[in-house]
Scaffold this active site. Structure first.
Site, PDB file in Angstrom:
ATOM      1  CE  LYS A  10      -3.834  -2.432   2.288  1.00 36.86           C
ATOM      2  NZ  LYS A  10      -4.711  -2.506   3.491  1.00 36.86           N
ATOM      3  CE1 TYR A  50      -9.231  -3.129   0.931  1.00 42.06           C
ATOM      4  CE2 TYR A  50      -8.569  -1.045  -0.056  1.00 42.06           C
ATOM      5  CZ  TYR A  50      -8.247  -2.229   0.602  1.00 42.06           C
ATOM      6  OH  TYR A  50      -6.944  -2.500   0.923  1.00 42.06           O
ATOM      7  CG  ASN A 113      -3.468  -2.645   6.916  1.00 44.26           C
ATOM      8  OD1 ASN A 113      -3.368  -2.096   5.825  1.00 44.26           O
ATOM      9  ND2 ASN A 113      -4.430  -3.512   7.195  1.00 44.26           N
ATOM     10  CG  HIS A 116      -4.944  -6.356  -0.430  1.00 41.83           C
ATOM     11  ND1 HIS A 116      -6.137  -6.547   0.230  1.00 41.83           N
ATOM     12  CD2 HIS A 116      -5.007  -7.126  -1.556  1.00 41.83           C
ATOM     13  CE1 HIS A 116      -6.892  -7.382  -0.477  1.00 41.83           C
ATOM     14  NE2 HIS A 116      -6.224  -7.738  -1.569  1.00 41.83           N
ATOM     15  CD  GLU A 127      -8.216  -9.073  -4.059  1.00 46.36           C
ATOM     16  OE1 GLU A 127      -8.943  -8.769  -3.095  1.00 46.36           O
ATOM     17  OE2 GLU A 127      -7.129  -9.678  -3.915  1.00 46.36           O
TER      18      GLU A 127
HETATM   19  P1  IDP Z   1      -7.626  -7.465   5.343  1.00 45.85           P
HETATM   20  O1  IDP Z   1      -6.943  -6.350   4.576  1.00 45.85           O
HETATM   21  O2  IDP Z   1      -6.743  -7.963   6.460  1.00 45.85           O
HETATM   22  O3  IDP Z   1      -8.155  -8.564   4.458  1.00 45.85           O
HETATM   23  P2  IDP Z   1     -10.345  -6.302   5.632  1.00 45.85           P
HETATM   24  O4  IDP Z   1     -11.261  -6.485   6.806  1.00 45.85           O
HETATM   25  O5  IDP Z   1     -10.741  -6.858   4.315  1.00 45.85           O
HETATM   26  O6  IDP Z   1      -8.892  -6.836   6.118  1.00 45.85           O
HETATM   27  O7  IDP Z   1     -10.124  -4.728   5.516  1.00 45.85           O
HETATM   28  C1  IDP Z   1      -9.553  -4.186   4.365  1.00 45.85           C
HETATM   29  C2  IDP Z   1      -8.709  -2.996   4.734  1.00 45.85           C
HETATM   30  O8  IDP Z   1      -9.533  -1.975   5.292  1.00 45.85           O
HETATM   31  C3  IDP Z   1      -7.662  -3.269   5.818  1.00 45.85           C
HETATM   32  O9  IDP Z   1      -6.495  -3.891   5.334  1.00 45.85           O
HETATM   33  C4  IDP Z   1      -7.393  -1.858   6.319  1.00 45.85           C
HETATM   34  O10 IDP Z   1      -6.535  -1.154   5.403  1.00 45.85           O
HETATM   35  C5  IDP Z   1      -8.792  -1.234   6.249  1.00 45.85           C
HETATM   36  N1  IDP Z   1      -9.479  -1.298   7.545  1.00 45.85           N
HETATM   37  C6  IDP Z   1     -10.060  -2.375   8.125  1.00 45.85           C
HETATM   38  N2  IDP Z   1     -10.603  -2.046   9.316  1.00 45.85           N
HETATM   39  C7  IDP Z   1     -10.376  -0.705   9.480  1.00 45.85           C
HETATM   40  C8  IDP Z   1     -10.716   0.248  10.502  1.00 45.85           C
HETATM   41  O11 IDP Z   1     -11.323  -0.080  11.523  1.00 45.85           O
HETATM   42  N3  IDP Z   1     -10.305   1.539  10.282  1.00 45.85           N
HETATM   43  C9  IDP Z   1      -9.627   1.931   9.180  1.00 45.85           C
HETATM   44  N4  IDP Z   1      -9.288   1.074   8.195  1.00 45.85           N
HETATM   45  C10 IDP Z   1      -9.662  -0.231   8.335  1.00 45.85           C
END
Ligand code: IDP
Length: 134
Positions: A10, A50, A113, A116, A127
Site C-alpha cells: 500500500k 473494497y 497497515n 494487502h 483482484e
Molecule cells: P484485510 O486487509 O486484512 O483482508 P479487511 O477487513 O478486508 O482486512 O479490511 C480491508 C482494509 O480496510 C484493511 O487492510 C485496512 O486497510 C482497512 N481497515 C479495516 N478495518 C479498518 C478500521 O477499523 N479503520 C480503518 N481502516 C480499516
C-alpha cells in the site's frame, strides 16, 4: 497444484521504501513473483476493490489512503499461495500482528497497515483481473 495470489504494498509501504524488503520475504518463503508493478489506482478501482466495506464508517478514509500515492501490485504464485501470503502478511491490525509478520514488523495501526493480500483464491482471481487485466 500451484495457485496465484494478489498482493499489494500500500502507499505507506511504498513511501517508506519497504518494497524490496517485502518482496524478498515472499521470495524467501518460496513464492514466485509473476508480476510486480508500481501503479496509481483510481478512486473508482479502490471503491470496487473494497466494495465489501462500502458501508463501514471508515470507507472514504480507506479510499483516500489507498489512492494517496503509488502502490506496488504483485501476482505471487506457488502452493497455497493465498494462505501462505496471508500468513506472511499477518492480521489486519498491525498492533495485533505478531513480530515476524509484515504488518507486525512494519505497521503501527489499522489505518496504515502496509500491505494487502487476497483472502481466497476466488478473490485473488477477481483482484488480478481488476488490477492487471483492465
Ligand atoms: P484485510 O486487509 O486484512 O483482508 P479487511 O477487513 O478486508 O482486512 O479490511 C480491508 C482494509 O480496510 C484493511 O487492510 C485496512 O486497510 C482497512 N481497515 C479495516 N478495518 C479498518 C478500521 O477499523 N479503520 C480503518 N481502516 C480499516
Amino acid at each position: 497444484m500451484s495457485e496465484k495470489a494478489f498482493v499489494m504494498i500500500k502507499p505507506d509501504g511504498v513511501r517508506r521504501g519497504l518494497v524490496g524488503e517485502i518482496v524478498s520475504r515472499f521470495k524467501k518463503k518460496g513464492l514466485r513473483l509473476l508480476r510486480g508493478e508500481i501503479m496509481e489506482i483510481s478512486r473508482e478501482t479502490a471503491r470496487v476493490h473494497y466494495g465489501h466495506l462500502q458501508d463501514k464508517p471508515f470507507f472514504e478514509e480507506l479510499v483516500d489512503y489507498i489512492t494517496s500515492g503509488p502502490v506496488f501490485a504483485m501476482i505471487v504464485e506457488g502452493k497455497e499461495a493465498v494462505a501462505n501470503a496471508r500468513s506472511l502478511i499477518g492480521p489486519t491490525n498491525p498492533a495485533e500482528a505478531p513480530p515476524g509478520t509484515i504488518r507486525g514488523d512494519f505497521g503501527l495501526a489499522v489505518e496504515e497497515n502496509v500491505i494487502h493480500g487476497s483472502d481466497s483464491p476466488e478473490h485473488a482471481r477477481r483482484e488480478i483481473r481488476l488490477f492487471f487485466e483492465k
